[in-house]
Design an enzyme around this catalytic site. Structure first.
Site, PDB file in Angstrom:
ATOM      1  N   LYS A  82      -1.953  -9.510  36.111  1.00 42.79           N
ATOM      2  CA  LYS A  82      -1.284 -10.757  36.494  1.00 42.79           C
ATOM      3  C   LYS A  82      -2.254 -11.868  36.912  1.00 42.79           C
ATOM      4  O   LYS A  82      -1.869 -12.830  37.563  1.00 42.79           O
ATOM      5  CB  LYS A  82      -0.239 -10.544  37.613  1.00 42.79           C
TER       6      LYS A  82
ATOM      7  N   GLY B  58      -4.049 -13.662  34.669  1.00 36.59           N
ATOM      8  CA  GLY B  58      -4.128 -14.690  33.631  1.00 36.59           C
ATOM      9  C   GLY B  58      -4.942 -14.167  32.453  1.00 36.59           C
ATOM     10  O   GLY B  58      -5.501 -14.935  31.658  1.00 36.59           O
ATOM     11  N   THR B  59      -4.981 -12.834  32.334  1.00 34.18           N
ATOM     12  CA  THR B  59      -5.816 -12.190  31.308  1.00 34.18           C
ATOM     13  C   THR B  59      -5.347 -12.507  29.881  1.00 34.18           C
ATOM     14  O   THR B  59      -6.155 -12.673  28.988  1.00 34.18           O
ATOM     15  CB  THR B  59      -5.827 -10.663  31.520  1.00 34.18           C
ATOM     16  N   ARG B  60      -4.031 -12.608  29.690  1.00 37.00           N
ATOM     17  CA  ARG B  60      -3.526 -12.893  28.342  1.00 37.00           C
ATOM     18  C   ARG B  60      -3.891 -14.313  27.929  1.00 37.00           C
ATOM     19  O   ARG B  60      -4.316 -14.542  26.793  1.00 37.00           O
ATOM     20  CB  ARG B  60      -2.015 -12.655  28.301  1.00 37.00           C
TER      21      ARG B  60
ATOM     22  N   SER C 107       3.581 -12.063  41.776  1.00 37.47           N
ATOM     23  CA  SER C 107       3.731 -12.063  40.319  1.00 37.47           C
ATOM     24  C   SER C 107       3.990 -10.648  39.804  1.00 37.47           C
ATOM     25  O   SER C 107       4.855 -10.418  38.953  1.00 37.47           O
ATOM     26  CB  SER C 107       2.457 -12.642  39.695  1.00 37.47           C
TER      27      SER C 107
ATOM     28  N   GLY D 199       4.267 -16.714  33.266  1.00 37.51           N
ATOM     29  CA  GLY D 199       4.728 -17.939  33.906  1.00 37.51           C
ATOM     30  C   GLY D 199       6.173 -17.810  34.360  1.00 37.51           C
ATOM     31  O   GLY D 199       6.946 -18.754  34.235  1.00 37.51           O
ATOM     32  N   ARG D 200       6.491 -16.630  34.870  1.00 37.63           N
ATOM     33  CA  ARG D 200       7.857 -16.411  35.371  1.00 37.63           C
ATOM     34  C   ARG D 200       8.074 -17.175  36.670  1.00 37.63           C
ATOM     35  O   ARG D 200       7.126 -17.442  37.419  1.00 37.63           O
ATOM     36  CB  ARG D 200       8.072 -14.925  35.680  1.00 37.63           C
ATOM     37  N   ILE D 201       9.325 -17.484  36.953  1.00 39.60           N
ATOM     38  CA  ILE D 201       9.643 -18.089  38.252  1.00 39.60           C
ATOM     39  C   ILE D 201       9.668 -16.968  39.287  1.00 39.60           C
ATOM     40  O   ILE D 201      10.335 -15.941  39.088  1.00 39.60           O
ATOM     41  CB  ILE D 201      11.002 -18.832  38.186  1.00 39.60           C
TER      42      ILE D 201
END
Ligand SMILES: Nc1ncnc2c1ncn2[C@@H]1O[C@H](COP(=O)(O)OS(=O)(=O)O)[C@@H](OP(=O)(O)O)[C@H]1O
EC number: 2.8.2.-
Length: 420
Positions: free
Chosen positions: A165, A167-169, A254, A372-374
């Site tokens: 979570k 930001g690896t992708r 996250s 980028g989920r809420i």
């Protein structure tokens, strides 16, 4: 004179009709072959032109053609959201059993080996239908653009080892825009879950590369896998390791949000975060919190690798200034700075930077819904306590890495905004 007389004899002997038929059939044959050759050359050029960074590429040089072919799928931005291959999330309130390693759908490019293409296209169609996307020509183009792989499969020379979570992708997809980077789309989980399958299995997962291209993969769980450093070291001592780190409190939320999306019945974040909330006893064995003790995990990596072989990316900066972070990553990997601000734009709907799409493509280039989920609203007091919990570990981490990620100033901002 002799020639003249023989021609005269010929014309006079052969009837004019036959001569006419003969000339006509010759003309028709000529016309037929002209048309056939013209059609073939048209077909050839339609197949051999592809798009490289928005520009059509023709056969100017053999090398460009080869590279273009290799990238013909990826450079057209064919991202297909599909469910990860990882095991499903297992949730347990028993900290020893907690295993929140599951992953939801993410963008995976379809530049696979030709043998996998049919299966991938099928999955793509199924997934797009499932998500209510139209089964667009992007899937069709994926099939059309599946070219044979050139070069050879190699073990990775660089790995994004964490953090989950962080930001690896986003980082991997931005790196894959670089013509000298080839990466496997799915997370191989070789050093944590599939090690017994052996290096040949691992190598076979990798895309083929040409000389000078880097092979990469990302599996964020490696960072917190105690035996991963030793295993990676025994594969390649000189490997480059990339770690995307993010404020551990936001990262934990996250992580929790991801689990919640799959298991809506789980207890609240506030409940899970504490062994005893009244006493302020944080449950550091809950994996969502344990992963964020970066200093602890980094220690085991530092037993095998010097800091010069590690690069830390700020997950926050990757959102605010993707091109700036990409410049540093490309430098670290010894790559030319090709991925720049020209490749990004801020997508207001998504609320995140996305990759610019090539001119001729309608394919989306933002990450999928699982990125980028809420986040659910978390009690500010819990957030404050967690910031306090992480502070000494963060300080240690800053010292170990020689980088200050400023997560403490984020808390000041958070509390200011929660008072507003
Ligand atoms: N460009 C862009 N688009 C969308 N999301 C972005 C981007 N850059 C970074 N991020 C942040 O990446 C978070 C997910 O991290 P990972 O990709 O490492 O997740 S995972 O471990 O692979 O599941 C994800 O976390 P959440 O916001 O909590 O969903 C994002 O904040």
């Amino acid at each position: 004179m002799a020639f003249w007389s023989s021609t005269t004899i010929f014309t006079s002997k052969v009837p004019r009709k036959i001569l006419f038929m003969f000339t006509l059939s010759l003309s028709v044959t000529y016309l037929f072959y002209s048309l056939v050759s013209c059609y073939t050359s048209l077909q050839f050029s339609a197949q051999e032109n592809y798009v490289y960074q928005g520009r059509p590429v023709t056969e100017e040089t053999t090398f460009m053609t080869l590279r273009g072919k290799l990238y013909s799928t990826s450079l057209q931005g064919e991202f297909i959201e599909r469910t990860g291959t990882e095991q499903p999330t297992v949730f347990s309130t028993n900290p020893e059993n907690v295993k929140i390693e599951g992953r939801t759908a993410e963008w995976v490019r379809t530049d696979t080996a030709p043998t996998n293409t049919i299966a991938m296209v099928h999955t793509a169609v199924m997934d797009q239908q499932h998500q209510g996307f139209s089964t667009t020509d992007s899937v069709f183009r994926t099939t059309m653009n599946s070219t044979p792989e050139y070069g050879e499969k190699k073990l990775p020379q660089a790995i994004i080892i964490g953090v989950k979570k962080g930001g690896t992708r986003a980082l991997l997809e931005a790196l894959r825009v670089h013509p000298d980077v080839r990466a496997v789309g799915n997370e191989p989980h070789f050093f944590d879950r599939n090690y017994e399958k052996g290096l040949d299995w691992y190598r076979d997962l990798m895309p083929s590369t040409l000389d000078g291209q880097l092979t990469m993969e990302k599996t964020p769980s490696y960072f917190v896998t105690s035996h991963a450093p030793k295993r990676i070291y025994s594969m390649a001592k000189d490997i480059k390791l990339i770690i995307v780190v993010r404020n551990p409190v936001t990262r934990a939320i996250s992580d929790y949000t991801q689990t919640l999306s799959k298991k809506p019945e789980i207890p609240t974040f506030e409940v899970l975060a504490f062994k005893n909330r009244t006493l302020g006893l944080v449950d550091a064995s809950w994996s969502a919190l344990r992963i964020g003790i970066y200093a602890l995990h980094l220690e085991s990596w530092m037993q095998y690798f010097p800091l010069s072989q590690m690069h830390f990316v700020s997950g926050e900066s990757l959102i605010l200034d993707p091109a700036g972070e990409m410049a540093k990553v490309q430098d670290f990997l010894g790559l030319k700075r090709i991925v720049t601000d020209k490749h990004f734009y801020f997508n207001k709907t998504k609320g995140f930077p996305c990759l610019k799409k090539p001119e001729d493509s309608s394919a989306p280039r933002c990450l999928g819904k699982s990125k980028g989920r809420i986040h659910p609203r978390i009690d500010p007091d819990v957030i404050h306590r967690l910031h306090k919990f992480y502070k000494p570990f963060n300080m240690m981490f800053y010292q170990m890495t020689g980088q200050n990620f400023q997560w403490e100033s984020e808390e000041i901002n958070d509390s200011q905004s929660s008072q507003d």
